[in-house]
Design an enzyme around this catalytic site. Structure first.
Site, PDB file in Angstrom:
ATOM      1  N   ARG A 102       0.875  -1.183   0.000  1.00 24.20           N
ATOM      2  CA  ARG A 102       0.000   0.000   0.000  1.00 24.20           C
ATOM      3  C   ARG A 102       0.903   1.221   0.000  1.00 24.20           C
ATOM      4  O   ARG A 102       1.683   1.420   0.928  1.00 24.20           O
ATOM      5  CB  ARG A 102      -0.894   0.004   1.241  1.00 24.20           C
ATOM      6  N   HIS A 129      -7.532   0.391  -6.055  1.00 22.36           N
ATOM      7  CA  HIS A 129      -7.664  -0.469  -4.860  1.00 22.36           C
ATOM      8  C   HIS A 129      -8.326  -1.783  -5.304  1.00 22.36           C
ATOM      9  O   HIS A 129      -9.464  -2.071  -4.942  1.00 22.36           O
ATOM     10  CB  HIS A 129      -8.500   0.261  -3.803  1.00 22.36           C
ATOM     11  N   GLN A 132     -10.015  -4.331  -2.753  1.00 22.59           N
ATOM     12  CA  GLN A 132     -11.301  -3.874  -2.231  1.00 22.59           C
ATOM     13  C   GLN A 132     -12.423  -4.190  -3.215  1.00 22.59           C
ATOM     14  O   GLN A 132     -13.477  -4.710  -2.832  1.00 22.59           O
ATOM     15  CB  GLN A 132     -11.236  -2.354  -1.996  1.00 22.59           C
ATOM     16  N   ASP A 217     -17.476   6.355  -0.450  1.00 17.32           N
ATOM     17  CA  ASP A 217     -16.131   6.288   0.137  1.00 17.32           C
ATOM     18  C   ASP A 217     -15.866   7.644   0.776  1.00 17.32           C
ATOM     19  O   ASP A 217     -16.585   8.617   0.506  1.00 17.32           O
ATOM     20  CB  ASP A 217     -15.122   5.990  -1.000  1.00 17.32           C
ATOM     21  N   CYS A 257     -16.351   0.992   1.377  1.00 17.85           N
ATOM     22  CA  CYS A 257     -15.083   0.277   1.596  1.00 17.85           C
ATOM     23  C   CYS A 257     -14.622   0.413   3.033  1.00 17.85           C
ATOM     24  O   CYS A 257     -13.858  -0.435   3.510  1.00 17.85           O
ATOM     25  CB  CYS A 257     -14.019   0.790   0.627  1.00 17.85           C
ATOM     26  N   ARG A 285     -13.082  -9.184   2.438  1.00 21.35           N
ATOM     27  CA  ARG A 285     -11.691  -8.862   2.103  1.00 21.35           C
ATOM     28  C   ARG A 285     -10.798 -10.057   2.430  1.00 21.35           C
ATOM     29  O   ARG A 285      -9.936 -10.443   1.644  1.00 21.35           O
ATOM     30  CB  ARG A 285     -11.211  -7.633   2.893  1.00 21.35           C
TER      31      ARG A 285
END
Ligand code: CP
Ligand code: NVA
Length: 297
Positions: A102, A129, A132, A217, A257, A285
């Site tokens: 990340r 992402h 996700q 988000d 998310c 996830r």
């Protein structure tokens, strides 16, 4: 040959369906299965940004698959003091069997993947992402029994990592994706790949019509904190609240998310209502990433 997951487009729809079949089995048999495909393998988890879900689900996932997770703070590595990405990639390839990273720039993870000889998984950059969105698609599959033919509306920053990855998902799977965003944060249509199932609509309530899924988000993504004041004003009409939800299908589901900020991008009346499936989404996830790692590492 090694395979990386840098964006969703690294996978075909068929490969993702295979990952979802494995996800279903791993989820169902969690705690009982004896399959340990990562036995003897060490996986580096490099983080330059904060994380709750991604870090923990990857650490737990690697352990459950029999491997050893190593959490690495990018700021404490020499790359944080100027060691080059290519040299870092070559060194890590001598110790590790896979990298989950990340960071900020997508070009950094591309560099790691190109210069190293081990698979790299993108755990979020400024641009994408993919892990996700794989969990989001799997959650849709669980709740609707299908991805194709559904309508998902994303509200907020149409140029964010989440929006960009949702766009990639809608290039791979034939669901309707509407990005409800202000003009200055409208998605880059060059990313649509010429697909007619992807569109932009600046009117949040109109966009929500007939939706199966409402998705939002944070208004201020990590790394964009200096734009906070502007973003907190411009995104107000894009809050997912009762009025927006009322325009959607009766059995609409809410995705996020996470982390969520009630009163900003989502109203508590939606976030904490039965339409919210955000914790199923967060749980997925773990299961989806285990399937991805089993296939790539
Ligand atoms: N959704 C997500 O990636 O959460 P974290 O930032 O907590 O990892
Ligand atoms: N767009 C958000 C996602 C957090 C999981 C961010 O980048 O901060």
């Amino acid at each position: 040959m090694k395979k990386d997951l840098l964006t969703l487009l690294d996978f075909s729809a068929e490969e993702i369906k295979d990952i979802f079949n494995l996800t279903e089995k791993l989820k169902r048999e969690r705690g009982r299965d004896t399959w340990r495909p990562l036995t003897g393998k060490s996986i580096g988890l490099i983080f330059a940004k904060s994380s709750t879900r991604t870090r923990i689900s990857f650490e737990v996932g690697v352990s459950e698959l029999g491997g050893m997770p190593l959490y690495l703070d990018q700021g404490k590595m020499q790359v944080g003091r100027g060691e080059s990405i290519p040299d870092t990639a070559r060194v890590l390839s001598r110790y590790l069997h896979g990298i989950v990273i990340r960071t900020f720039a997508q070009s950094d993870i591309e560099g790691l993947a190109t210069c190293g000889s081990i698979p790299v998984i993108n755990a979020l950059t400024d641009d994408y992402h993919p892990c996700q969105i794989l969990a989001d698609l799997y959650t849709m599959l669980e709740h609707s029994g299908r991805i194709e033919g559904t309508k998902l509306v994303f509200f907020g920053d149409g140029r964010s990592n989440i929006a960009n990855s949702l766009i990639n998902a809608a290039r791979l799977f034939d669901f309707e994706l509407v990005i409800a965003a202000p003009e200055s944060f409208r998605p880059d249509e060059a990313r649509f790949g010429g697909r007619s199932n992807i569109s932009w609509n600046p009117d949040a309530v109109d966009a929500a019509k007939n939706a199966d899924y409402l998705y939002t988000d944070v208004w201020v993504s990590m790394g964009f904190e200096e734009e906070r004041a502007e973003r907190m004003k411009i995104f107000i009409p894009y809050q997912v609240n009762g009025k927006v939800a009322a325009a959607a299908k009766k059995d609409v589901k809410f995705l996020h998310c996470l982390p969520a900020h009630r009163g900003e991008e989502v109203a508590a009346e939606v976030m904490d209502s039965p339409m919210s499936i955000v914790f199923d989404e967060a749980e997925n996830r773990l299961h989806v990433q285990k399937a991805v790692m089993a296939r790539l590492f």
